[in-house]
Design an enzyme around this catalytic site. Structure first.
Site, PDB file in Angstrom:
ATOM      1  N   SER A 135      18.487 -30.069  -1.272  1.00  0.00           N
ATOM      2  CA  SER A 135      19.777 -29.804  -0.631  1.00  0.00           C
ATOM      3  C   SER A 135      19.597 -28.871   0.554  1.00  0.00           C
ATOM      4  CB  SER A 135      20.755 -29.175  -1.630  1.00  0.00           C
ATOM      5  OG  SER A 135      21.968 -28.849  -0.983  1.00  0.00           O
ATOM      6  N   LYS A 190      20.861 -31.959  -9.094  1.00  0.00           N
ATOM      7  CA  LYS A 190      21.255 -32.172  -7.699  1.00  0.00           C
ATOM      8  C   LYS A 190      22.573 -32.942  -7.616  1.00  0.00           C
ATOM      9  CE  LYS A 190      20.774 -32.512  -3.153  1.00  0.00           C
ATOM     10  NZ  LYS A 190      21.578 -33.638  -2.710  1.00  0.00           N
ATOM     11  N   ASN A 194      26.025 -31.682  -5.841  1.00  0.00           N
ATOM     12  CA  ASN A 194      26.790 -32.416  -4.845  1.00  0.00           C
ATOM     13  C   ASN A 194      28.252 -32.564  -5.258  1.00  0.00           C
ATOM     14  OD1 ASN A 194      24.286 -32.656  -3.667  1.00  0.00           O
ATOM     15  ND2 ASN A 194      24.554 -34.798  -3.129  1.00  0.00           N
ATOM     16  N   GLU A 197      29.890 -29.435  -4.417  1.00  0.00           N
ATOM     17  CA  GLU A 197      30.040 -29.452  -2.953  1.00  0.00           C
ATOM     18  C   GLU A 197      31.316 -30.200  -2.553  1.00  0.00           C
ATOM     19  OE1 GLU A 197      27.798 -32.069   0.382  1.00  0.00           O
ATOM     20  OE2 GLU A 197      26.485 -30.762  -0.805  1.00  0.00           O
TER      21      GLU A 197
END
Length: 489
Positions: A135, A190, A194, A197
């Site tokens: 990232s 990950k 996300n 995010e």
């Protein structure tokens, strides 16, 4: 071949190029390879080696066998190609030239189930496989990303020096790269990153929306608020860039933000996080809301038609900037805490279900630098999991309990004001309602379960019996009888 490379990298799109340059800048020798397709992808390697990589310890190859042979053993090869079939196809091309103990590293946004399968397939051939979430975007790839490696644990000793050298460094100097766990755990972490995010971006956009419509704040004024917030508890990469975006002017001297169409795209990892949370039966309300809002934003023509049918009056009320800004700040902070709490809960449950033994404190730390969701309060999240390794929800930790209690009055007022003024703030609302549901001892789910049993005999538990004892009621017969029709399932 003398002076063999320390690592190979396949895939010279922007992320791949920047990673290769980052690796070389840390003192490692790098071999690079990119597929050649006549009329589609030609001269990629040559342009890179003679351009950005000119004069550096980077060797370029168009032949995959020569590329593999140029790397010192055990070979470490990082794949920076599109997720899905391209990864599998590339692995099949590589296998004939690899030796036992060689290591493949997938640095793309692969599905964690694909990664788990690739770990098994590679290990069956005595090849190590690592699925590494990366990232930080293009800048992170070049200057330091947050890296989340998982898979074949036996490979970590070999790749650790390289991966930690190219990772971002937190304020205390520690690298934002640490071993995650077995199987597809690195890419799962990950994926949840996300998802968080997505939630962060939606929350910030709602804060911007309220400032714009209820305060009629200028872009410069809004930028100043975000810039101030970035000096305190909300300090984060996304808050920082939001301030810069709001001040940015295009070549014509106009604010670019005002020229950008209100349709947001996505590449799928946010959607994956929601799908997997649902598979695990874990609530991920806020992130799901953020994903669905992107979907709705893309329906621009439909929204324009609907807005022409349902006319809304502009607010006639004047709001005091000082009061409303405090409410927006508190709501944004509290809602972000909810988003992270939900995300870490999914990680905790997945870890238990799949036997990954994830170190949640370590994960919080490796997100402190390089990655898109780097935030000041990640230190507090790490501390909370260190103090209580069995913490069932971040919102139950003493620090975060105090933070939520402090923000709650402002949070409630803001959501109420937005509803009254007919402004959509779905992420703020979702976060607040999750908090209310989490802290409600008795939810109306008893009626839901009664309905399920009535039409589908799905059974229910009773409050006057031990948990795990399931009953079914003969609801229709009960209507014509004074006798109980329930029985133990």
């Amino acid at each position: 071949m003398t002076n063999k490379s320390d690592i190979g990298l396949i895939g010279l799109a922007v992320m791949g190029e920047n990673l290769a340059l980052n690796i070389e800048s840390k003192g490692w020798r790098v071999s690079v390879y990119n597929r050649t397709v006549a009329g589609v992808e030609e001269g990629v390697v040559e342009r890179f080696v003679s351009g950005h990589a000119h004069g550096k310890k980077i060797m370029g190859f168009n032949n995959i066998e020569d590329f593999v042979n140029s790397i010192s053993q055990p070979r470490k090869i990082m794949l920076m190609v599109r997720a899905g079939n391209p990864v599998d196809e590339l692995m099949e091309q590589l296998y004939p030239f690899l030796s036992p103990g060689d290591i493949l590293i997938d640095g793309g946004n692969s599905n964690y189930e694909d990664t788990a399968r690739r770990v098994r397939e590679s290990e069956a051939k005595d090849i190590y496989f690592i699925g590494a979430g990366v990232s930080g975007g293009e800048e992170g790839a070049l200057h330091g990303a947050s890296i989340m490696p998982g898979g074949s644990a036996g490979a970590w000793f070999e790749v650790r020096p390289i991966l930690q050298s190219i990772a971002a460094k937190a304020e205390d100097g520690s690298p934002c790269c640490e071993w995650i766990g077995p199987g597809g755990s690195g890419h799962f972490v990950k994926m949840i990153h996300n998802g968080i995010e997505y939630g962060d971006m939606q929350l910030i956009s709602e804060a911007y929306f309220i400032m714009k419509h209820l305060l009629e704040a200028s872009n410069e004024e809004m930028a100043a608020y975000f810039e101030t917030w970035n000096e305190g508890k909300l300090k984060s990469f996304l808050i920082e860039i939001t301030s810069k975006i709001l001040k940015y002017k295009d070549a014509g001297g106009d604010y670019l933000i005002d020229k950008i169409l209100d349709t947001a795209g996505q590449k799928g990892t946010g959607k994956w996080s929601v799908i997997n949370a649902m598979e695990l039966e874990m609530p991920l309300n806020l992130i799901a809301t953020a994903v669905f809002e992107r979907n709705l934003s893309a329906k621009k023509e439909l929204r324009m038609e609907a807005s022409s049918i349902y006319h809304r009056e502009a607010s006639q009320k004047t709001y005091l900037a000082e009061e409303l800004i405090k409410e927006i700040y508190s709501s944004l902070y509290a809602s972000k805490l909810v988003s992270y709490a939900q995300g870490f809960n999914v990680l905790k449950y997945a870890s238990d279900k799949y036997g990954w033994r994830l170190n949640l404190a370590s994960i919080a730390r490796l997100w402190r630098g390089g990655c898109i969701i780097r935030s000041a309060f990640l230190n507090e999240i790490a501390k909370a999991f260190e103090e209580d390794r069995h913490l069932s929800n971040l919102l139950l930790a003493p620090y975060f309990k105090d933070e939520i209690v402090s923000a709650l009055p402002f949070w409630k007022r803001l959501v109420s004001v937005a509803a009254k003024e007919e402004l959509p703030v779905p992420a703020f609302s979702s976060a607040l309602n999750y908090f209310y549901s989490l802290t409600t001892n008795n939810l109306p789910a008893n009626l839901v379960q009664a309905q399920r049993d009535y039409f589908g005999a799905h059974t229910f538990e009773r409050i006057d019996l031990p948990r795990g004892v399931f009953m079914h009621e003969n609801w229709i017969g009960k209507a014509n009888s004074t006798k109980s029709g329930n029985y133990i399932i």
